[in-house]
Scaffold this motif. Structure first.
Motif, mmCIF file in Angstrom:
data_model
loop_
_atom_site.group_PDB
_atom_site.id
_atom_site.type_symbol
_atom_site.label_atom_id
_atom_site.label_comp_id
_atom_site.label_asym_id
_atom_site.label_seq_id
_atom_site.Cartn_x
_atom_site.Cartn_y
_atom_site.Cartn_z
ATOM 1 N N LYS A 100 -11.113 6.851 -9.241
ATOM 2 C CA LYS A 100 -9.906 6.068 -8.969
ATOM 3 C C LYS A 100 -8.846 6.913 -8.269
ATOM 4 C CE LYS A 100 -10.152 2.500 -12.568
ATOM 5 N NZ LYS A 100 -9.451 1.847 -13.697
ATOM 6 N N HIS A 101 -8.630 8.125 -8.756
ATOM 7 C CA HIS A 101 -7.603 8.981 -8.166
ATOM 8 C C HIS A 101 -7.931 9.313 -6.715
ATOM 9 C CE1 HIS A 101 -4.359 11.903 -8.085
ATOM 10 N NE2 HIS A 101 -5.191 12.774 -7.545
ATOM 11 N N ARG A 109 0.837 -1.209 0.000
ATOM 12 C CA ARG A 109 0.000 0.000 0.000
ATOM 13 C C ARG A 109 0.869 1.255 0.000
ATOM 14 N NH1 ARG A 109 -5.001 -1.392 4.199
ATOM 15 N NH2 ARG A 109 -5.393 -3.502 3.444
ATOM 16 N N ILE A 148 -7.506 0.640 -3.166
ATOM 17 C CA ILE A 148 -6.663 0.823 -4.350
ATOM 18 C C ILE A 148 -7.455 0.359 -5.569
ATOM 19 C CG2 ILE A 148 -4.605 0.028 -5.593
ATOM 20 C CD1 ILE A 148 -3.143 -0.203 -2.965
ATOM 21 N N TRP A 149 -7.538 1.227 -6.559
ATOM 22 C CA TRP A 149 -8.158 0.892 -7.843
ATOM 23 C C TRP A 149 -7.193 1.374 -8.913
ATOM 24 C CZ3 TRP A 149 -13.842 2.512 -9.420
ATOM 25 C CH2 TRP A 149 -14.239 1.754 -10.532
ATOM 26 N N LYS A 150 -6.400 0.461 -9.430
ATOM 27 C CA LYS A 150 -5.336 0.835 -10.344
ATOM 28 C C LYS A 150 -5.884 1.228 -11.714
ATOM 29 C CE LYS A 150 -1.805 -1.951 -8.055
ATOM 30 N NZ LYS A 150 -0.794 -3.044 -8.183
ATOM 31 N N HIS A 175 2.429 1.848 -3.401
ATOM 32 C CA HIS A 175 1.485 2.435 -4.361
ATOM 33 C C HIS A 175 1.382 3.949 -4.165
ATOM 34 C CE1 HIS A 175 -1.788 2.373 -7.235
ATOM 35 N NE2 HIS A 175 -2.563 3.012 -6.383
ATOM 36 N N ILE A 176 1.288 4.385 -2.914
ATOM 37 C CA ILE A 176 1.197 5.812 -2.630
ATOM 38 C C ILE A 176 2.491 6.528 -3.003
ATOM 39 C CG2 ILE A 176 1.045 7.519 -0.769
ATOM 40 C CD1 ILE A 176 -1.649 6.403 -1.552
ATOM 41 N N ASN A 210 -7.498 6.268 -4.443
ATOM 42 C CA ASN A 210 -6.103 5.916 -4.215
ATOM 43 C C ASN A 210 -5.415 6.842 -3.222
ATOM 44 O OD1 ASN A 210 -6.148 3.691 -5.946
ATOM 45 N ND2 ASN A 210 -5.616 4.901 -7.735
ATOM 46 N N HIS A 248 -12.940 -2.551 -4.612
ATOM 47 C CA HIS A 248 -11.611 -1.951 -4.500
ATOM 48 C C HIS A 248 -11.397 -1.248 -3.157
ATOM 49 C CE1 HIS A 248 -10.742 -2.933 -8.655
ATOM 50 N NE2 HIS A 248 -11.900 -2.403 -9.012
ATOM 51 N N LEU A 290 2.418 7.116 -6.755
ATOM 52 C CA LEU A 290 1.500 8.192 -7.142
ATOM 53 C C LEU A 290 2.079 9.557 -6.789
ATOM 54 C CD1 LEU A 290 -1.969 6.769 -6.005
ATOM 55 C CD2 LEU A 290 -1.083 6.931 -8.338
#
Length: 443
Positions: free
Chosen positions: A384-385, A342, A394-396, A345-346, A388, A424, A349
């Protein structure tokens, strides 16, 4: 002198206090040692994301936190290409937290020390919580923590040691975990000052070479973040505050009469963004939390939130381990298993956002503006943005999403009825997977 505790938390910031509070609520003996003598005046995170609000709700702190904060529903994005055009006439692209599911469909701005005091006051209600300040962690000796309290060096023996010290973690150094830092070609200036009454939502105003982020705080104040080229800080000080005011007013004229209330450079802090992520959060009975394990670019205001979210998972896991007498390192590693992907992922971004706002190329700025327009107006990209960055799930992005962002494929229409796919959203079992283990593993 020797002390004994179940868990020693090194660092009394919001991450350290959150994990300590959760342990204290479980009746686990927890000692927090904090090096600073009083309140820290340096800027720390103030934007509380929805997942963090959900955590505060779970520990009964949502009401006092909301009472002391300022709700953020939207972050408006304005690209100021034409200096002569009135800012009110420029197109606004808005990122809205309201697309997220109720009740955690907004963010919150709250002064960092205020939040820290709320957590500390709550933790102090529990007899198993001990807070020692000032107390400086010196290292480990024969598996015990060496801490200097006043003029005396004290050995503290604990079952587990948690580093919540921040970037300059002595514990991480003792664990011999290398970290490869990535530095950026820009720095930030940040300062709080009075705001116009009309400034009630977040705002990011950019031009070809910089941007100004404005995030309203309670008490008619605003936290500002201004991007500057790396190495330009000393020159700006030499130019004086009048030139500093001009830079703000060039981007946001409505700050006239407000930004001038900053009367000293001492109130303006230089922020140097750094990006890193250690390979492991856990080694034997020692655990890293927050900036001790990872540092995120401040673009999305995620650093404090990641620390609190780390603390939530780690606190819940340790409570479970004590309750079921499961003190294996295999169980402790579940914390890293949940949090590391997690956080990764952040970090990704945040890094991409940093690149979008730090490249002073006109062609790149035009591309950025197009991407942001697509992101905020396409319903799925928008959802999604916001999901996230919220921390709720999380929704890629898909290949089609990227094609829409660049304008290769037409954006979706608002009236097509797109909603957040709840698959998600993180579930309780995804947050705390040990709860779903078979009964026999709980022994």
């Amino acid at each position: 002198m020797q002390l004994r505790t179940n868990v020693l938390v090194i660092g009394g910031g919001v991450g350290g206090l959150t994990v300590a509070l959760k342990l204290a609520k479980c009746g686990i003996g927890v000692t927090v040692v904090e090096q600073s003598k009083g309140s820290v005046h340096l800027y720390k995170g103030e934007l509380v994301q929805p997942k963090t609000l959900q955590i505060f709700d779970s520990i009964g702190l949502q009401s006092p936190v909301l009472k002391k904060g300022h709700v953020i529903n939207d972050i408006d994005i304005v690209e100021r290409k034409n200096r002569s055009a009135p800012i009110d006439d420029l197109p606004v692209q808005s990122m809205s937290y309201n697309v997220l599911p109720h009740p955690f469909h907004h963010a919150l701005m709250i002064p960092h020390e205020t939040l820290k005091n709320i957590l500390l006051e709550e933790a102090m209600k529990y007899p198993s919580f001990q807070y020692i300040q000032p107390a400086r962690f010196l290292g480990f000796s024969n598996g015990q923590g060496r801490v200097k309290i006043g003029k005396e060096e004290v050995l503290i023996h604990a079952d587990y040691y948690i580093s919540a010290e921040g970037r300059k973690s002595k514990v991480r150094d003792e664990m011999d975990l290398g970290k490869k830092e990535k530095k950026y070609d820009h720095h930030f200036l940040t300062v709080t000052f009075p705001r116009p009454p009309t400034l009630t939502e977040g705002k990011i105003i950019s031009n070809n070479h910089t941007f100004l982020g404005l995030f309203p705080l309670p008490g008619e104040m605003v936290r500002s973040v201004y991007l500057i080229p790396k190495g330009s800080y000393k020159r700006m000080i030499e130019e004086g505050l009048e030139e500093f005011y001009k830079k703000y007013l060039e981007l946001c004229p409505s700050l006239d009469g407000y930004v001038q209330q900053i009367d000293s450079w001492k109130k303006i802090q230089l922020m140097i963004p750094v990006h890193y992520h250690v390979n492991h959060y856990v080694k034997n009975n020692i655990v890293l939390l927050g900036d001790a394990a990872h540092s995120v670019h401040p673009m999305a205001g995620e650093g404090m939130n990641l620390a609190i979210q780390d603390a939530d998972v780690l606190g819940e896991l340790l409570c479970w381990m004590y309750e079921h007498n499961k003190h294996s390192n295999d169980f402790l590693l579940l914390y890293e298993k949940v949090r590391k992907p997690r956080v990764q992922h952040i970090l990704k971004l945040s890094h991409l956002s940093a690149l979008a706002y730090s490249r002073p190329l006109r062609s790149f700025v035009s591309w950025r503006n197009k991407v942001m327009e697509q992101l905020t107006s396409d319903p799925i990209l928008h959802i999604k943005h916001m999901l996230n960055i919220s921390g709720l799930g999380i929704w890629k992005e898909s290949i089609i999403d990227r094609a829409i962002q660049t304008g290769v494929v037409p954006k979706r229409q608002e009236d097509e009825g797109f909603q957040l796919d709840k698959r998600h959203l993180f579930t309780e079992i995804e947050d705390y997977p040990w709860r779903g283990m078979k009964e026999e593993t709980k022994g």
